[in-house]
Design a protein around this motif. Structure first.
Motif, PDB file in Angstrom:
ATOM      1  N   TRP A 180     -81.120  99.110 -42.519  1.00 18.87           N
ATOM      2  CA  TRP A 180     -81.912  98.862 -43.729  1.00 18.87           C
ATOM      3  C   TRP A 180     -81.674  97.450 -44.280  1.00 18.87           C
ATOM      4  CZ3 TRP A 180     -77.746 102.014 -43.308  1.00 18.87           C
ATOM      5  CH2 TRP A 180     -76.623 101.687 -44.059  1.00 18.87           C
ATOM      6  N   GLY A 181     -80.850  96.626 -43.611  1.00 17.41           N
ATOM      7  CA  GLY A 181     -80.681  95.237 -44.008  1.00 17.41           C
ATOM      8  C   GLY A 181     -79.371  94.892 -44.679  1.00 17.41           C
ATOM      9  N   LEU A 182     -78.500  95.851 -44.932  1.00 20.84           N
ATOM     10  CA  LEU A 182     -77.187  95.538 -45.501  1.00 20.84           C
ATOM     11  C   LEU A 182     -76.480  94.554 -44.582  1.00 20.84           C
ATOM     12  CD1 LEU A 182     -74.756  96.060 -47.447  1.00 20.84           C
ATOM     13  CD2 LEU A 182     -74.094  97.903 -45.877  1.00 20.84           C
ATOM     14  N   GLN A 183     -75.943  93.493 -45.160  1.00 18.71           N
ATOM     15  CA  GLN A 183     -75.221  92.487 -44.396  1.00 18.71           C
ATOM     16  C   GLN A 183     -73.757  92.891 -44.284  1.00 18.71           C
ATOM     17  OE1 GLN A 183     -77.240  88.418 -45.683  1.00 18.71           O
ATOM     18  NE2 GLN A 183     -76.731  89.729 -47.400  1.00 18.71           N
ATOM     19  N   LEU A 184     -73.278  92.928 -43.048  1.00 27.06           N
ATOM     20  CA  LEU A 184     -71.876  93.231 -42.791  1.00 27.06           C
ATOM     21  C   LEU A 184     -71.288  92.111 -41.941  1.00 27.06           C
ATOM     22  CD1 LEU A 184     -73.478  96.315 -42.245  1.00 27.06           C
ATOM     23  CD2 LEU A 184     -71.152  96.831 -42.902  1.00 27.06           C
ATOM     24  N   GLU A 185     -69.991  91.962 -42.003  1.00 33.46           N
ATOM     25  CA  GLU A 185     -69.296  90.963 -41.214  1.00 33.46           C
ATOM     26  C   GLU A 185     -68.169  91.650 -40.461  1.00 33.46           C
ATOM     27  OE1 GLU A 185     -66.647  86.890 -41.913  1.00 33.46           O
ATOM     28  OE2 GLU A 185     -67.259  88.104 -43.629  1.00 33.46           O
ATOM     29  N   LEU A 186     -68.039  91.330 -39.188  1.00 36.34           N
ATOM     30  CA  LEU A 186     -66.866  91.735 -38.434  1.00 36.34           C
ATOM     31  C   LEU A 186     -65.950  90.522 -38.393  1.00 36.34           C
ATOM     32  CD1 LEU A 186     -68.345  93.688 -35.393  1.00 36.34           C
ATOM     33  CD2 LEU A 186     -67.440  94.607 -37.551  1.00 36.34           C
ATOM     34  N   VAL A 187     -64.681  90.733 -38.668  1.00 34.49           N
ATOM     35  CA  VAL A 187     -63.716  89.643 -38.696  1.00 34.49           C
ATOM     36  C   VAL A 187     -62.472  90.084 -37.933  1.00 34.49           C
ATOM     37  CG1 VAL A 187     -62.769  90.364 -40.928  1.00 34.49           C
ATOM     38  CG2 VAL A 187     -62.520  88.010 -40.206  1.00 34.49           C
ATOM     39  N   SER A 188     -61.855  89.127 -37.219  1.00 32.47           N
ATOM     40  CA  SER A 188     -60.658  89.440 -36.452  1.00 32.47           C
ATOM     41  C   SER A 188     -59.720  88.243 -36.455  1.00 32.47           C
ATOM     42  CB  SER A 188     -61.041  89.803 -35.012  1.00 32.47           C
ATOM     43  OG  SER A 188     -59.911  90.269 -34.304  1.00 32.47           O
ATOM     44  N   TYR A 189     -58.448  88.491 -36.659  1.00 25.61           N
ATOM     45  CA  TYR A 189     -57.415  87.448 -36.591  1.00 25.61           C
ATOM     46  C   TYR A 189     -56.104  88.094 -36.162  1.00 25.61           C
ATOM     47  CZ  TYR A 189     -57.334  89.143 -41.440  1.00 25.61           C
ATOM     48  OH  TYR A 189     -57.358  89.938 -42.566  1.00 25.61           O
ATOM     49  N   PRO A 190     -56.079  88.586 -34.909  1.00 23.48           N
ATOM     50  CA  PRO A 190     -54.904  89.318 -34.426  1.00 23.48           C
ATOM     51  C   PRO A 190     -53.615  88.513 -34.457  1.00 23.48           C
ATOM     52  CG  PRO A 190     -56.440  88.895 -32.630  1.00 23.48           C
ATOM     53  CD  PRO A 190     -57.114  88.483 -33.892  1.00 23.48           C
ATOM     54  N   GLY A 191     -53.695  87.182 -34.369  1.00 25.88           N
ATOM     55  CA  GLY A 191     -52.501  86.346 -34.439  1.00 25.88           C
ATOM     56  C   GLY A 191     -52.255  85.786 -35.827  1.00 25.88           C
ATOM     57  N   GLY A 192     -53.000  86.278 -36.813  1.00 26.24           N
ATOM     58  CA  GLY A 192     -52.890  85.766 -38.180  1.00 26.24           C
ATOM     59  C   GLY A 192     -53.767  84.547 -38.384  1.00 26.24           C
ATOM     60  N   LYS A 193     -53.827  84.112 -39.623  1.00 28.35           N
ATOM     61  CA  LYS A 193     -54.588  82.918 -40.001  1.00 28.35           C
ATOM     62  C   LYS A 193     -53.602  81.796 -40.331  1.00 28.35           C
ATOM     63  CE  LYS A 193     -58.134  85.590 -42.438  1.00 28.35           C
ATOM     64  NZ  LYS A 193     -58.867  85.679 -43.708  1.00 28.35           N
ATOM     65  N   ALA A 194     -54.076  80.562 -40.260  1.00 25.39           N
ATOM     66  CA  ALA A 194     -53.236  79.416 -40.600  1.00 25.39           C
ATOM     67  C   ALA A 194     -52.653  79.575 -42.000  1.00 25.39           C
ATOM     68  CB  ALA A 194     -54.046  78.122 -40.486  1.00 25.39           C
ATOM     69  N   PHE A 195     -53.456  80.069 -42.940  1.00 28.61           N
ATOM     70  CA  PHE A 195     -52.980  80.268 -44.310  1.00 28.61           C
ATOM     71  C   PHE A 195     -51.772  81.193 -44.339  1.00 28.61           C
ATOM     72  CE2 PHE A 195     -53.167  80.569 -48.830  1.00 28.61           C
ATOM     73  CZ  PHE A 195     -52.809  81.874 -49.130  1.00 28.61           C
ATOM     74  N   ASP A 196     -51.846  82.287 -43.584  1.00 26.46           N
ATOM     75  CA  ASP A 196     -50.740  83.242 -43.547  1.00 26.46           C
ATOM     76  C   ASP A 196     -49.487  82.598 -42.957  1.00 26.46           C
ATOM     77  OD1 ASP A 196     -52.306  85.334 -44.600  1.00 26.46           O
ATOM     78  OD2 ASP A 196     -53.093  85.788 -42.598  1.00 26.46           O
ATOM     79  N   ARG A 197     -49.645  81.819 -41.900  1.00 24.83           N
ATOM     80  CA  ARG A 197     -48.498  81.166 -41.268  1.00 24.83           C
ATOM     81  C   ARG A 197     -47.888  80.148 -42.207  1.00 24.83           C
ATOM     82  NH1 ARG A 197     -52.099  81.943 -37.112  1.00 24.83           N
ATOM     83  NH2 ARG A 197     -52.922  79.837 -37.180  1.00 24.83           N
ATOM     84  N   GLU A 198     -48.720  79.420 -42.969  1.00 24.11           N
ATOM     85  CA  GLU A 198     -48.225  78.467 -43.955  1.00 24.11           C
ATOM     86  C   GLU A 198     -47.410  79.176 -45.037  1.00 24.11           C
ATOM     87  OE1 GLU A 198     -48.216  75.058 -44.320  1.00 24.11           O
ATOM     88  OE2 GLU A 198     -48.852  75.118 -42.220  1.00 24.11           O
ATOM     89  N   GLN A 199     -47.908  80.299 -45.515  1.00 26.26           N
ATOM     90  CA  GLN A 199     -47.214  81.066 -46.547  1.00 26.26           C
ATOM     91  C   GLN A 199     -45.841  81.531 -46.039  1.00 26.26           C
ATOM     92  OE1 GLN A 199     -48.694  80.188 -49.244  1.00 26.26           O
ATOM     93  NE2 GLN A 199     -49.063  82.193 -50.105  1.00 26.26           N
ATOM     94  N   GLU A 200     -45.801  81.974 -44.763  1.00 26.96           N
ATOM     95  CA  GLU A 200     -44.539  82.434 -44.186  1.00 26.96           C
ATOM     96  C   GLU A 200     -43.521  81.293 -44.102  1.00 26.96           C
ATOM     97  OE1 GLU A 200     -45.601  84.160 -40.431  1.00 26.96           O
ATOM     98  OE2 GLU A 200     -46.652  85.836 -41.383  1.00 26.96           O
ATOM     99  N   ARG A 201     -43.981  80.070 -43.799  1.00 28.24           N
ATOM    100  CA  ARG A 201     -43.071  78.922 -43.702  1.00 28.24           C
ATOM    101  C   ARG A 201     -42.516  78.529 -45.061  1.00 28.24           C
ATOM    102  NH1 ARG A 201     -46.298  75.848 -39.019  1.00 28.24           N
ATOM    103  NH2 ARG A 201     -48.040  76.658 -40.188  1.00 28.24           N
ATOM    104  N   ARG A 202     -43.255  78.787 -46.110  1.00 33.32           N
ATOM    105  CA  ARG A 202     -42.789  78.443 -47.463  1.00 33.32           C
ATOM    106  C   ARG A 202     -41.787  79.469 -47.879  1.00 33.32           C
ATOM    107  NH1 ARG A 202     -48.681  77.335 -49.962  1.00 33.32           N
ATOM    108  NH2 ARG A 202     -49.202  75.624 -48.597  1.00 33.32           N
TER     109      ARG A 202
END
Length: 168
Positions: free
Chosen positions: A146-168
């Protein structure tokens, strides 16, 4: 928490969506997304101003049916079928005020996209690799029947933001 924040706000509880055909949406939520059907309510209508006061719809609107679905053991979708005099038949685009999409995490984006194609659903382009703080993520949009917009997203190794947060 900011002093302006809503006291006690803890998390998202559910996402409410209006669809043109609840039976079609049921098939999509259960068969395509694998959501668990929970229960159905309705119809609801009032002879006073309850609908406009509580739901911001015209007073003569009838909420025909309402179903609840659980996805992935946590997300709850509250899916409505309304009957309204001046009901818009097309969902808003992302660029429209009120535009939106629902993002769903998948472990294997390529397998998920292949399945969407097998089911005949409209996939918008090819998966995109993010950069900057979201580097490590891939995503793609697709449309419900019916037109609902959906997004599939995947980041099995994490995102750069997450890795930056872990280093801090």
């Amino acid at each position: 928490m900011s002093d302006a924040a809503i006291p006690g706000l803890a998390r998202v509880d559910h996402i409410g969506l209006t669809v043109p055909d609840l039976d079609q949406a049921h098939d999509f939520f259960t068969e395509v997304l694998g959501a668990q059907f929970m229960y159905e309510l309705g119809p609801f209508e009032h002879d006073d101003d309850w609908m406009s006061q509580h739901l911001n719809v015209a007073d003569d609107t009838v909420m025909r049916r309402l179903r609840f679905y659980r996805l992935g053991g946590q997300a709850i979708f509250e899916v409505f079928e309304y009957e309204a005099r001046e009901q818009a038949a097309e969902p808003p685009l992302n660029s429209d005020v009120g535009g939106h999409h629902v993002a769903l995490y998948v472990e294997d984006l390529d397998a998920a996209v292949e399945r969407l194609h097998e089911l005949g659903l409209r996939v918008l382009g090819e998966p995109t690799a993010s950069s900057g703080p979201s580097q490590g993520q891939r995503w793609v949009y697709f449309l419900a029947p019916w037109g609902l917009q959906l997004e599939l997203v995947s980041y099995p190794g994490g995102k750069a933001f997450d890795r930056e947060q872990e280093r801090r």
